[in-house]
Design an enzyme around this catalytic site. Structure first.
Site, short mmCIF file in Angstrom:
data_model
loop_
_atom_site.label_atom_id
_atom_site.label_comp_id
_atom_site.label_asym_id
_atom_site.label_seq_id
_atom_site.Cartn_x
_atom_site.Cartn_y
_atom_site.Cartn_z
N SER A 36 16.99 20.72 -17.49
CA SER A 36 17.04 19.51 -18.31
C SER A 36 16.07 19.67 -19.47
CB SER A 36 16.60 18.28 -17.51
OG SER A 36 17.42 18.09 -16.41
N ARG A 89 23.64 24.06 -13.78
CA ARG A 89 22.88 24.26 -12.55
C ARG A 89 23.38 23.23 -11.55
NH1 ARG A 89 16.81 24.25 -13.66
NH2 ARG A 89 16.51 26.25 -12.66
N THR A 90 23.62 23.68 -10.34
CA THR A 90 23.96 22.74 -9.27
C THR A 90 22.69 22.44 -8.49
OG1 THR A 90 26.20 23.62 -9.15
CG2 THR A 90 25.45 22.34 -7.26
N GLU A 94 23.07 17.14 -5.19
CA GLU A 94 24.48 16.83 -5.44
C GLU A 94 25.31 16.88 -4.16
OE1 GLU A 94 26.11 18.86 -9.02
OE2 GLU A 94 24.00 19.20 -9.56
N ALA A 121 12.79 20.87 -15.92
CA ALA A 121 11.92 19.77 -16.32
C ALA A 121 11.30 19.25 -15.04
CB ALA A 121 12.71 18.69 -17.02
N SER A 209 14.58 21.37 -8.37
CA SER A 209 15.37 22.60 -8.54
C SER A 209 14.49 23.82 -8.30
CB SER A 209 15.97 22.66 -9.95
OG SER A 209 14.94 22.85 -10.91
N HIS A 244 15.03 8.93 -16.61
CA HIS A 244 15.62 10.19 -17.05
C HIS A 244 15.66 10.28 -18.58
CE1 HIS A 244 17.83 13.91 -16.76
NE2 HIS A 244 18.84 13.42 -17.45
I1 8IG Z 1 12.02 15.75 -15.30
O1 8IG Z 1 8.64 13.24 -11.34
C1 8IG Z 1 11.48 15.34 -13.54
N1 8IG Z 1 12.07 15.86 -12.49
N2 8IG Z 1 11.07 15.31 -8.04
N3 8IG Z 1 9.84 14.26 -9.70
C2 8IG Z 1 10.86 15.06 -9.32
N4 8IG Z 1 11.66 15.64 -10.17
C3 8IG Z 1 11.43 15.40 -11.47
C4 8IG Z 1 10.41 14.58 -11.92
C5 8IG Z 1 9.56 13.97 -11.00
N5 8IG Z 1 10.47 14.56 -13.25
#
Ligand code: 8IG
Length: 269
Positions: A36, A89-90, A94, A121, A209, A244
């Site tokens: 992401s 990416r899976t 999911e 990310a 991920s 998000h």
């Molecule tokens: I971008 O704060 C992102 N992905 N688990 N926690 C988790 N995944 C994330 C986060 C987060 N921010």
């Protein structure tokens, strides 16, 4: 080798063959999975030889997330090396299982790749890592309770994230911080208590991920470089709720630096 194993390998071989046919590139040297916020970097790394919608390639699916391109791209780098960019990416959350999660890595392996760059990310446990900070993954903690490999496959994980590749990143970007990435299954973000636990365990970043992909890559003998884009402070670290949209916005703002970092690293591989 189990039947499962063979099926995964066959699907990855089929995908690699499709990619070779579409790109005219028989073997790729490096693969780059874009997380992401990283998707827009794909076209800026070299000369694109082919772009394929991932869902047309065996075993890949349409991305469910904004911020993922859903494309697989073959790029010729200035060095002449061939880069496979995986913009699909899976995620484990999911619900398609660990084989779907590992398929990108297995396809890269079947395409001949020896170096894999996994980007994502992530939420940060460190207040000083403002949204948009790139962080080198030094190690991981896999809290999914799952593995991407099966059987009596005792893979050495003592240097899962290659020291050689990390040192190379530090040559390009001497001030980049290093941290431990903790993978939760998700899809919900953590509670503040879970974030606190991750910190006590030695984690610096939380995400959904990468660790299962790293395990699959190590099984395949591929050297791994992991880079997180810290896009939000993890739950409880900041008073703000998580969104998000915030993640996507931080990725967009950081993009020029991410491209520069990737180019610098790819030049040296
Ligand atoms: I971008 O704060 C992102 N992905 N688990 N926690 C988790 N995944 C994330 C986060 C987060 N921010």
């Amino acid at each position: 080798m189990s039947t499962h194993h063979r099926e995964h390998r066959l699907l990855a071989n089929a995908a690699a063959e499709q990619i070779a046919r579409a790109s005219g590139v028989v073997r790729h040297d490096i693969a780059l999975t874009l997380g992401s916020g990283w998707a827009q970097a794909a076209g800026e790394l070299g000369e694109t030889l082919a772009v394929m919608p991932a869902h047309e390639i065996a075993g890949f699916r349409k991305p469910v997330l904004e911020g993922h391109s859903g494309e697989i791209r073959s790029v010729r780098l200035a060095s002449g090396k061939h880069l496979l960019v995986i913009g699909a990416r899976t995620h484990l959350y999911e619900g398609h299982g660990v084989a779907a999660v590992a398929h990108g890595v297995r396809t890269a392996a079947a395409a001949g790749v020896s170096t894999m760059i996994l980007t994502n990310a992530a939420g940060s446990l460190r207040r000083e890592w403002k949204p948009g900070t790139a962080v080198l993954i030094r190690d991981h903690i896999n809290l999914t309770g799952q593995s991407s490999i099966e059987g009596a496959t005792f893979i050495d994980m003592s240097e899962a994230y290659s020291r050689r590749l990390r040192e190379l990143v530090l040559e390009v970007s001497p001030d980049i911080p290093e941290g431990v990435y903790v993978q939760f299954r998700g899809p919900q973000y953590e509670t503040p208590a879970e974030v606190k636990m991750a910190g006590i365990m030695g984690g610096d970043l939380v995400g959904m991920s990468t660790t299962l992909e790293t395990i699959a890559a190590r099984e395949a003998g591929i050297e791994v470089l992991g880079i997180s884009l810290a896009t939000n402070l993890a739950a409880g670290v900041s008073a703000e709720p998580l969104s998000h949209e915030e993640v996507v916005a931080a990725g967009q703002a950081a993009l020029p630096q991410l491209v520069e970092l990737l180019r610098g690293v790819l030049d040296r591989l």
